[in-house]
Design a protein around this motif. Structure first.
Motif, PDB file in Angstrom:
ATOM      1  N   PHE A  10      26.193  76.944  -4.490  1.00 14.52           N
ATOM      2  CA  PHE A  10      26.241  78.104  -4.027  1.00 14.52           C
ATOM      3  C   PHE A  10      27.674  78.282  -3.766  1.00 14.52           C
ATOM      4  O   PHE A  10      28.419  77.688  -3.451  1.00 14.52           O
ATOM      5  CB  PHE A  10      25.523  78.248  -2.689  1.00 14.52           C
ATOM      6  N   HIS A  44      19.751  82.268   3.303  1.00 20.20           N
ATOM      7  CA  HIS A  44      18.557  82.593   2.942  1.00 20.20           C
ATOM      8  C   HIS A  44      18.081  81.865   1.606  1.00 20.20           C
ATOM      9  O   HIS A  44      17.271  80.965   1.362  1.00 20.20           O
ATOM     10  CB  HIS A  44      18.218  84.005   2.418  1.00 20.20           C
ATOM     11  N   TYR A  45      19.034  81.747   0.622  1.00 22.32           N
ATOM     12  CA  TYR A  45      18.629  81.095  -0.826  1.00 22.32           C
ATOM     13  C   TYR A  45      18.830  79.616  -0.485  1.00 22.32           C
ATOM     14  O   TYR A  45      18.002  78.935  -1.062  1.00 22.32           O
ATOM     15  CB  TYR A  45      19.475  81.713  -1.876  1.00 22.32           C
ATOM     16  N   ARG A  46      19.999  79.335   0.415  1.00 21.75           N
ATOM     17  CA  ARG A  46      20.010  77.821   0.436  1.00 21.75           C
ATOM     18  C   ARG A  46      18.972  77.136   1.257  1.00 21.75           C
ATOM     19  O   ARG A  46      18.360  76.035   0.850  1.00 21.75           O
ATOM     20  CB  ARG A  46      21.243  77.614   1.329  1.00 21.75           C
ATOM     21  N   LYS A  48      15.596  78.325   1.124  1.00 20.09           N
ATOM     22  CA  LYS A  48      14.491  78.219   0.369  1.00 20.09           C
ATOM     23  C   LYS A  48      14.915  77.080  -1.044  1.00 20.09           C
ATOM     24  O   LYS A  48      13.810  77.077  -1.866  1.00 20.09           O
ATOM     25  CB  LYS A  48      14.361  79.808  -0.288  1.00 20.09           C
ATOM     26  N   GLU A  50      16.689  77.910  -3.425  1.00 22.23           N
ATOM     27  CA  GLU A  50      16.376  78.438  -4.824  1.00 22.23           C
ATOM     28  C   GLU A  50      17.707  78.510  -5.419  1.00 22.23           C
ATOM     29  O   GLU A  50      18.863  78.615  -4.925  1.00 22.23           O
ATOM     30  CB  GLU A  50      15.814  79.792  -4.564  1.00 22.23           C
ATOM     31  N   GLU A  51      17.724  78.125  -7.012  1.00 18.17           N
ATOM     32  CA  GLU A  51      18.843  78.438  -7.663  1.00 18.17           C
ATOM     33  C   GLU A  51      18.921  79.880  -7.933  1.00 18.17           C
ATOM     34  O   GLU A  51      18.334  80.786  -8.256  1.00 18.17           O
ATOM     35  CB  GLU A  51      18.818  77.732  -8.967  1.00 18.17           C
ATOM     36  N   VAL A  52      20.394  80.533  -7.628  1.00 17.41           N
ATOM     37  CA  VAL A  52      20.684  81.909  -7.800  1.00 17.41           C
ATOM     38  C   VAL A  52      22.188  82.043  -8.205  1.00 17.41           C
ATOM     39  O   VAL A  52      22.962  81.391  -8.073  1.00 17.41           O
ATOM     40  CB  VAL A  52      20.607  82.408  -6.274  1.00 17.41           C
ATOM     41  N   ILE A  57      23.281  87.187  -5.952  1.00 18.97           N
ATOM     42  CA  ILE A  57      23.714  87.207  -4.746  1.00 18.97           C
ATOM     43  C   ILE A  57      24.512  88.518  -4.190  1.00 18.97           C
ATOM     44  O   ILE A  57      24.296  89.399  -3.332  1.00 18.97           O
ATOM     45  CB  ILE A  57      24.988  86.136  -4.232  1.00 18.97           C
ATOM     46  N   GLU A  60      21.890  91.505  -4.104  1.00 10.78           N
ATOM     47  CA  GLU A  60      21.226  91.312  -2.727  1.00 10.78           C
ATOM     48  C   GLU A  60      21.980  91.761  -1.729  1.00 10.78           C
ATOM     49  O   GLU A  60      21.574  92.433  -0.620  1.00 10.78           O
ATOM     50  CB  GLU A  60      20.706  89.851  -2.492  1.00 10.78           C
TER      51      GLU A  60
END
Length: 272
Positions: A10, A44-46, A48, A50-52, A57, A60
């Motif tokens: 991230f 939030h993504y960390r 979960k 999830e790769e993003v 980002i 969002e």
């Protein structure tokens, strides 16, 4: 230090917040709002796992900023069958009233300025005469909600003394306002009489003694007890109070104004 240690998947909060795609958003919302939103999105993504991508980002963050900037109060249709609905704002204002409110929000006004004397005024003066005419009261003021009105009335006229109330009227309304709690905060001792479903005149009379400050009735607007029930109406309780030279408090709840003089009583009546 191990130079081969893998880099976080991230981007840093600062890296995202300084991205050129958010420059315009910073001008509109301020840097602090941008940083907090970026931190929330990355977290939030960390969490979960999830790769993003950076682009995801940024999108969002921009979407959350748009949603956060929208006004929370929205127009809806009232299809409930209840004309004056508490959850939908109760009564709407007339066009003249709306125009007057808009003027007061746009321009300086004489809110606490006496135009006749040129000195400081009182904001209650703007509405007191109207409320006195509507209610027949000797004086009037405005507070934020009905619970506040009850608390001020009790604190002013019954502090450190007892107020008699039927057990069937110890209500809780929206926002967790409970009549016993309001009375306690007003430094008033609640004297419960009768039962949940039946309260008689003798219950009030037998509870009156030298430390009694007032009799009180509360409108049970949010529920109805049916079947084997008995209660006194406003005039009956007022007659008992006045016969003992005590004030009678009537908590109207919804604020429905009716001509109580037809029943020989006022909202707050103190007999000499």
């Amino acid at each position: 230090m191990d130079s081969t240690k893998s880099r976080s998947p991230f981007p840093s909060v600062d890296e995202v917040a300084r991205n050129a795609a958010l420059m315009q958003a910073i001008e509109i919302h301020g840097r602090q709002a941008i940083v907090e939103t970026v931190r929330r999105v990355i977290s939030h993504y960390r969490n979960k796992k999830e790769e993003v991508s950076l682009q995801m980002i940024l999108l969002e963050v921009q979407e959350q900023l748009v949603q956060a900037s929208k006004t929370k109060l929205r127009r809806v249709f009232n299809l409930t069958g209840t004309i004056l609905h508490t959850n939908l704002g109760r009564a709407i204002l007339s066009q003249d009233a709306v125009a007057h409110v808009a003027m007061a929000m746009r321009e300086p006004t004489n809110l606490e300025y006496n135009l006749a004397t040129g000195g400081r005024g009182d904001r209650d003066d703007l509405v007191e005469d109207i409320l006195k005419e509507l209610t027949g009261a000797e004086a009037a003021t405005i507070v934020n909600n009905n619970a506040a009105a009850v608390l001020l009335t009790l604190a002013a006229l019954a502090s450190k003394r007892e107020v008699i109330l039927s057990r069937g009227e110890m209500i809780e309304i929206g926002g967790a306002f409970r009549i016993p709690d309001v009375m306690r905060n007003a430094n008033v001792k609640l004297i419960e009489v009768g039962t949940t479903n039946r309260t008689h005149a003798s219950d009030y009379v037998n509870a009156i003694h030298k430390n009694t400050a007032a009799l009180m009735k509360v409108h049970t607007s949010n529920y109805k007890v049916a079947g084997f029930v008995a209660e006194l109406n406003e005039k009956q309780i007022a007659d008992i109070a006045h016969a003992h030279h005590l004030p009678f408090f009537f908590d109207l709840g919804a604020g429905s104004l009716i001509d109580l003089s037809l029943y020989g009583l006022s909202l707050i009546h103190i007999s000499e």
